[in-house]
Design a protein around this motif. Structure first.
Motif, PDB file in Angstrom:
ATOM      1  N   GLY A 100       0.891  -1.172  -0.076  1.00  0.00           N
ATOM      2  CA  GLY A 100      -0.133  -0.022   0.129  1.00  0.00           C
ATOM      3  C   GLY A 100       0.760   1.265  -0.087  1.00  0.00           C
ATOM      4  O   GLY A 100       0.380   2.473   0.384  1.00  0.00           O
ATOM      5  N   ARG A 136       3.251  -5.753  -6.885  1.00  0.00           N
ATOM      6  CA  ARG A 136       3.031  -6.660  -5.562  1.00  0.00           C
ATOM      7  C   ARG A 136       3.017  -8.086  -5.832  1.00  0.00           C
ATOM      8  O   ARG A 136       3.724  -8.959  -5.242  1.00  0.00           O
ATOM      9  N   PHE A 196       0.966  -3.361   6.451  1.00  0.00           N
ATOM     10  CA  PHE A 196       0.375  -2.207   5.470  1.00  0.00           C
ATOM     11  C   PHE A 196       0.410  -1.085   5.928  1.00  0.00           C
ATOM     12  O   PHE A 196       0.611  -0.617   7.146  1.00  0.00           O
ATOM     13  N   ARG A 199      -0.549   9.649   2.395  1.00  0.00           N
ATOM     14  CA  ARG A 199      -1.265   8.461   1.729  1.00  0.00           C
ATOM     15  C   ARG A 199      -2.497   7.747   2.337  1.00  0.00           C
ATOM     16  O   ARG A 199      -2.345   7.901   3.541  1.00  0.00           O
ATOM     17  N   PRO A 228      -4.614   4.595   3.713  1.00  0.00           N
ATOM     18  CA  PRO A 228      -4.476   3.272   3.886  1.00  0.00           C
ATOM     19  C   PRO A 228      -5.108   2.386   2.820  1.00  0.00           C
ATOM     20  O   PRO A 228      -6.135   2.939   2.280  1.00  0.00           O
ATOM     21  N   LEU A 229      -4.561   1.325   2.718  1.00  0.00           N
ATOM     22  CA  LEU A 229      -4.972   0.488   1.512  1.00  0.00           C
ATOM     23  C   LEU A 229      -6.466  -0.034   2.049  1.00  0.00           C
ATOM     24  O   LEU A 229      -6.738  -0.275   3.151  1.00  0.00           O
ATOM     25  N   GLU A 284      -8.930  -5.022  -0.665  1.00  0.00           N
ATOM     26  CA  GLU A 284      -7.331  -5.169  -1.262  1.00  0.00           C
ATOM     27  C   GLU A 284      -6.281  -5.827  -0.459  1.00  0.00           C
ATOM     28  O   GLU A 284      -5.710  -6.405  -0.836  1.00  0.00           O
ATOM     29  N   ALA A 285      -6.392  -5.322   0.629  1.00  0.00           N
ATOM     30  CA  ALA A 285      -5.613  -5.896   1.624  1.00  0.00           C
ATOM     31  C   ALA A 285      -5.640  -7.531   1.897  1.00  0.00           C
ATOM     32  O   ALA A 285      -4.672  -8.390   1.939  1.00  0.00           O
ATOM     33  N   THR A 337      -4.558  -9.593  -1.144  1.00  0.00           N
ATOM     34  CA  THR A 337      -3.180  -9.349  -1.088  1.00  0.00           C
ATOM     35  C   THR A 337      -2.535 -10.495  -0.043  1.00  0.00           C
ATOM     36  O   THR A 337      -1.788 -11.450  -0.378  1.00  0.00           O
ATOM     37  N   THR A 397      -6.172  -0.838   8.566  1.00  0.00           N
ATOM     38  CA  THR A 397      -6.414  -1.298   7.473  1.00  0.00           C
ATOM     39  C   THR A 397      -7.493  -2.249   7.422  1.00  0.00           C
ATOM     40  O   THR A 397      -8.215  -2.209   6.535  1.00  0.00           O
TER      41      THR A 397
END
Length: 354
Positions: free
Chosen positions: A231, A239, A258, A270, A272-273, A277-278, A281, A303
């Motif tokens: 992220g 990734r 993360f 930025r 957080p993811l 999506e986390a 992953t 996250t």
């Protein structure tokens, strides 16, 4: 809490029966045969296909990753605590890190004395953890830090029965040999991200320098702990590249962090993811690393939240860091241990980690 709420995540994961996506069905069918049945990791192209699965396939993906974890790693979860022996003042410019001396983040340099280090190890063992990692914010250890490590490891081993790991930055061959002689069980040095994205994250040293340290650690007989942070602005393709590079290294453990944006750092603003999506992953990394300890590390709290943390444990994770991290707060150790108990996931015994 930043990120998807428990209710939102539960709704998203439950969903309704979607139209069949042939590409999604194909990669999951391939993964079931290749990884679950045969124990062969997905390659970079296949990992990217998994990362690009639509949200309506996430529940099935997580279930498959959990089956892989159960098949090739077993039901046990390894629990670890970490402590920083030297905090802040690092000369490197890792853009995510509030311990860099180059940024305006509020973390300032400090050293932990040996009695405090031993006390932290004893407290960590009391939670049921089998691994205690000593971390220092440095480019690499100097003579002072190596002397403190020797004294600290000896004192810990005399006080409590726990494996001692270390994370001290980049090493020379002499330092690798000295740590192995001390009895350091496992060495952590994260690659952080894909080789193709590394210069967007760090400019004061190279990805290759990190890789070289890890190869020396492996050759010296210590276990290799190597992961990174998801992220930070990398693409899904990067990734997938990162997961494949980790698989090539064959680490014993991969801590999966993360990004938790830290004020004063270049990545401080930025987002957080997203939770889904986390989770995607996590599952993809399990399919890329079917026999590896895949550990929850920093950033999971903001996250994923509580429900997302549980979903990850049912989606490929088989190790956790309990308590706080180096400069950020984690979940209470009791909360993680209670969750493992509720999920009927036994904590790995010390003898099983030796």
């Amino acid at each position: 809490m930043i990120g998807v709420t428990d209710i939102d995540l539960a709704t998203d994961l439950a969903g309704t029966t979607p139209a069949v996506d042939n590409s999604a069905v194909d990669i999951l069918a391939v993964a079931r045969e290749q990884v679950l049945d045969e124990g062969r990791a997905l390659d970079e192209r296949q990992i990217l296909e998994v990362l690009e699965l639509p949200d309506d396939r996430l529940e099935e993906l997580l279930a498959l990753a959990h089956e892989v974890r159960e098949r090739w790693c077993g039901p046990e979860v390894e629990v670890e605590g970490i402590v920083s022996v030297k905090t802040g003042g690092c000369p490197e410019d890792c853009h995510f890190c509030s311990q860099s001396g180059q940024f305006t983040s509020p973390v300032r340099a400090a050293w932990l004395d040996i009695p405090s280090l031993v006390r932290a190890a004893v407290e960590t063992a009391a939670t049921g953890a089998t691994e205690f990692c000593i971390v220092a914010a440095v480019r690499g250890p100097d003579k002072r830090l190596m002397a403190q490590m020797r004294e600290g490891v000896k004192a810990i081993r005399e006080a409590v029965d726990i494996n001692v790991a270390a994370s001290l930055g980049m090493l020379s061959q002499e330092q690798v040999d000295e740590l192995a002689e001390m009895g350091v069980h496992r060495y952590n040095h994260n690659l952080e991200t894909a080789r193709s994205y590394f210069t967007e994250v760090v400019t004061t040293h190279s990805w290759q320098e990190r890789w070289d340290t890890l190869r020396m650690v492996r050759d010296a007989g210590m276990e290799v702990c190597c992961g990174g942070i998801v992220g930070m602005g990398e693409t899904r393709a990067q990734r997938a590249e990162f997961a494949a590079q980790l698989a090539e290294l064959e680490p014993d453990e991969v801590p999966l962090n993360f990004l938790n944006p830290r004020p004063g750092t270049p990545f401080g603003d930025r987002e957080p993811l997203p939770a889904k999506e986390a989770l995607r992953t996590i599952a993809a990394f399990r399919l890329a690393l079917p026999r590896t300890i895949l550990r929850y590390a920093g950033g999971r709290e903001i996250t994923l939240g509580d429900l997302g943390t549980e979903q990850g444990l049912l989606g490929g994770i088989n190790a956790v860091i309990v308590g706080n991290y180096l400069t950020t707060l984690g979940r209470p150790a009791t909360a993680d241990l209670e969750l493992l108990d509720r999920l009927s996931m036994p904590v790995k015994a010390l003898s099983a980690t030796l």
